[in-house]
Design a protein around this motif. Structure first.
Motif, mmCIF file in Angstrom:
data_model
loop_
_atom_site.group_PDB
_atom_site.id
_atom_site.type_symbol
_atom_site.label_atom_id
_atom_site.label_comp_id
_atom_site.label_asym_id
_atom_site.label_seq_id
_atom_site.Cartn_x
_atom_site.Cartn_y
_atom_site.Cartn_z
ATOM 1 N N GLY A 1 82.548 -88.799 64.480
ATOM 2 C CA GLY A 1 83.377 -88.586 65.649
ATOM 3 C C GLY A 1 82.859 -87.599 66.669
ATOM 4 N N VAL A 2 81.702 -86.958 66.428
ATOM 5 C CA VAL A 2 81.159 -86.038 67.430
ATOM 6 C C VAL A 2 80.396 -86.832 68.481
ATOM 7 C CG1 VAL A 2 81.014 -84.102 65.834
ATOM 8 C CG2 VAL A 2 79.052 -85.614 66.098
ATOM 9 N N ASP A 3 80.242 -86.240 69.651
ATOM 10 C CA ASP A 3 79.541 -86.938 70.739
ATOM 11 C C ASP A 3 78.035 -86.951 70.531
ATOM 12 O OD1 ASP A 3 81.936 -87.432 72.290
ATOM 13 O OD2 ASP A 3 81.940 -85.287 72.737
ATOM 14 N N ILE A 4 77.487 -85.828 70.045
ATOM 15 C CA ILE A 4 76.056 -85.746 69.753
ATOM 16 C C ILE A 4 75.908 -85.510 68.257
ATOM 17 C CG2 ILE A 4 73.920 -84.461 70.133
ATOM 18 C CD1 ILE A 4 74.858 -83.796 72.916
ATOM 19 N N ALA A 5 75.494 -86.550 67.547
ATOM 20 C CA ALA A 5 75.346 -86.469 66.094
ATOM 21 C C ALA A 5 73.903 -86.126 65.747
ATOM 22 C CB ALA A 5 75.744 -87.793 65.451
ATOM 23 N N LEU A 6 73.705 -85.004 65.064
ATOM 24 C CA LEU A 6 72.381 -84.546 64.674
ATOM 25 C C LEU A 6 72.238 -84.653 63.160
ATOM 26 C CD1 LEU A 6 72.167 -81.357 66.937
ATOM 27 C CD2 LEU A 6 71.215 -83.631 67.394
ATOM 28 N N LEU B 1 70.858 -83.204 76.759
ATOM 29 C CA LEU B 1 70.072 -82.470 75.776
ATOM 30 C C LEU B 1 69.018 -83.420 75.227
ATOM 31 C CD1 LEU B 1 72.713 -80.530 73.618
ATOM 32 C CD2 LEU B 1 71.459 -79.720 75.619
ATOM 33 N N ARG B 2 67.786 -82.926 75.104
ATOM 34 C CA ARG B 2 66.708 -83.736 74.543
ATOM 35 C C ARG B 2 66.287 -83.122 73.206
ATOM 36 N NH1 ARG B 2 63.446 -87.416 76.805
ATOM 37 N NH2 ARG B 2 64.102 -86.796 78.905
ATOM 38 N N LEU B 3 66.353 -83.910 72.141
ATOM 39 C CA LEU B 3 65.971 -83.453 70.815
ATOM 40 C C LEU B 3 64.454 -83.315 70.770
ATOM 41 C CD1 LEU B 3 67.198 -82.776 68.051
ATOM 42 C CD2 LEU B 3 66.883 -85.171 67.415
ATOM 43 N N GLU B 4 63.957 -82.097 70.479
ATOM 44 C CA GLU B 4 62.527 -81.841 70.582
ATOM 45 C C GLU B 4 61.709 -82.624 69.555
ATOM 46 O OE1 GLU B 4 61.638 -77.657 70.722
ATOM 47 O OE2 GLU B 4 61.885 -77.695 72.895
ATOM 48 N N ASP B 5 62.245 -82.851 68.363
ATOM 49 C CA ASP B 5 61.476 -83.541 67.323
ATOM 50 C C ASP B 5 61.198 -84.999 67.666
ATOM 51 O OD1 ASP B 5 61.273 -81.293 65.816
ATOM 52 O OD2 ASP B 5 62.804 -81.845 64.350
ATOM 53 N N THR B 6 62.188 -85.665 68.253
ATOM 54 C CA THR B 6 62.076 -87.108 68.486
ATOM 55 C C THR B 6 62.008 -87.497 69.952
ATOM 56 O OG1 THR B 6 64.475 -87.441 68.531
ATOM 57 C CG2 THR B 6 63.392 -87.490 66.365
ATOM 58 N N GLY B 7 62.404 -86.588 70.843
ATOM 59 C CA GLY B 7 62.461 -86.924 72.261
ATOM 60 C C GLY B 7 63.724 -87.657 72.660
ATOM 61 N N GLN B 8 64.607 -87.906 71.703
ATOM 62 C CA GLN B 8 65.856 -88.607 72.007
ATOM 63 C C GLN B 8 66.735 -87.759 72.915
ATOM 64 O OE1 GLN B 8 68.200 -89.510 68.534
ATOM 65 N NE2 GLN B 8 69.679 -90.762 69.652
ATOM 66 N N SER B 9 67.335 -88.407 73.929
ATOM 67 C CA SER B 9 68.181 -87.686 74.877
ATOM 68 C C SER B 9 69.646 -88.044 74.673
ATOM 69 C CB SER B 9 67.776 -88.017 76.316
ATOM 70 O OG SER B 9 66.515 -87.466 76.623
ATOM 71 N N ARG C 1 66.405 -78.326 67.205
ATOM 72 C CA ARG C 1 66.105 -77.757 68.521
ATOM 73 C C ARG C 1 66.223 -78.822 69.601
ATOM 74 N NH1 ARG C 1 62.544 -73.326 69.177
ATOM 75 N NH2 ARG C 1 61.317 -74.579 70.614
ATOM 76 N N THR C 2 66.960 -78.475 70.651
ATOM 77 C CA THR C 2 67.089 -79.368 71.799
ATOM 78 C C THR C 2 66.727 -78.584 73.050
ATOM 79 O OG1 THR C 2 69.408 -78.818 72.264
ATOM 80 C CG2 THR C 2 68.989 -80.578 70.652
ATOM 81 N N ARG C 3 66.409 -79.326 74.113
ATOM 82 C CA ARG C 3 66.111 -78.673 75.389
ATOM 83 C C ARG C 3 67.069 -79.204 76.446
ATOM 84 N NH1 ARG C 3 61.933 -75.574 77.090
ATOM 85 N NH2 ARG C 3 60.779 -75.994 75.158
ATOM 86 N N VAL C 4 67.596 -78.283 77.246
ATOM 87 C CA VAL C 4 68.567 -78.630 78.277
ATOM 88 C C VAL C 4 67.842 -79.200 79.495
ATOM 89 C CG1 VAL C 4 70.400 -77.739 79.759
ATOM 90 C CG2 VAL C 4 70.057 -76.767 77.471
ATOM 91 N N GLY C 5 68.328 -80.310 80.001
ATOM 92 C CA GLY C 5 67.721 -80.914 81.180
ATOM 93 C C GLY C 5 68.769 -81.518 82.103
ATOM 94 N N GLY C 6 68.353 -81.834 83.321
ATOM 95 C CA GLY C 6 69.226 -82.500 84.278
ATOM 96 C C GLY C 6 70.220 -81.595 84.978
#
Length: 204
Positions: free
Chosen positions: A29-34, A6-14, A89-94
């Motif tokens: 403890g979550v894998d993807i911390a937003l 997942l790529r965070l649209e605001d920052t581009g962080q994947s 907002r994130t975008r699915v990739g890969g």
């Protein structure tokens, strides 16, 4: 990055997706911390099953989960889908799949129907007795669901009628129990550890 992510649209962080289940939220403890106040501590899960990846809203978030702007409870994801957790907002990739082929469209239809936020809450309340105990127990009644969600019993019955249709539960005896069995088997709702559940409820 070519692996599922997942790529965070605001920052581009994947954020790479794990091989099984990736948890998403803003708590410890979550894998993807937003870091967004609209994201709940434990908001959703991204599940990988073979070549398929789907998102499951845990029914605990205040602001819900959306795929391409549409609220969902559980939905198979495609390459390029915009996945929103609250306002994040994130975008699915890969995933290596561009566009929806016939097989993926069919999987989307049978994995679980699209559910509104309230429908997911009704299902969670319906299945709560079974999820909290090891032995089989009857699902919650319409009256019990209404009390938990602070809505009228008539409103709950209308939601249940729509849910029977969405999950293709025919008329007959034990209709609520058959619906509960179906949604638990499909993984639409499932138990959470007691300490996490309590922590999320305290977080509001």
């Amino acid at each position: 990055m070519t692996a599922p992510h997942l790529r965070l649209e605001d920052t581009g962080q994947s954020f790479a997706l794990r091989d099984d289940i990736t948890t998403v939220g803003r708590g410890d403890g979550v894998d993807i911390a937003l870091d967004d106040p609209s994201v709940s501590r434990l908001h959703a899960e991204i599940v990988r099953r073979g070549i398929h990846v789907y998102v499951a809203d845990l029914g605990l978030s205040v602001n819900g989960t959306r795929v391409n702007g549409r609220p969902v409870g559980r939905r198979v994801l495609l390459e390029g889908d915009v996945l929103s957790f609250g306002a994040a907002r994130t975008r699915v990739g890969g995933l290596g799949v561009h566009g929806a082929g016939d097989d993926t469209l069919e999987l989307r239809r049978i994995s679980a129907p699209d559910l509104t936020r309230r429908e997911l809450e009704v299902l969670t309340a319906l299945c709560r007795p079974a999820l909290q105990q090891d032995a089989f127990v009857a699902p919650s009644s319409a009256h019990e669901i209404a009390e938990e969600l602070v809505v009228t019993e008539a409103a709950v019955k209308q939601h249940l009628l729509r849910l029977y249709q969405k999950f293709r539960i025919g008329e007959g005896v034990n209709r609520r129990a058959r619906l509960a069995n179906e949604v638990i088997s499909a993984g639409v709702v499932r138990p959470l550890p007691t300490d996490v559940d309590a922590d999320v409820r305290r977080a509001g």
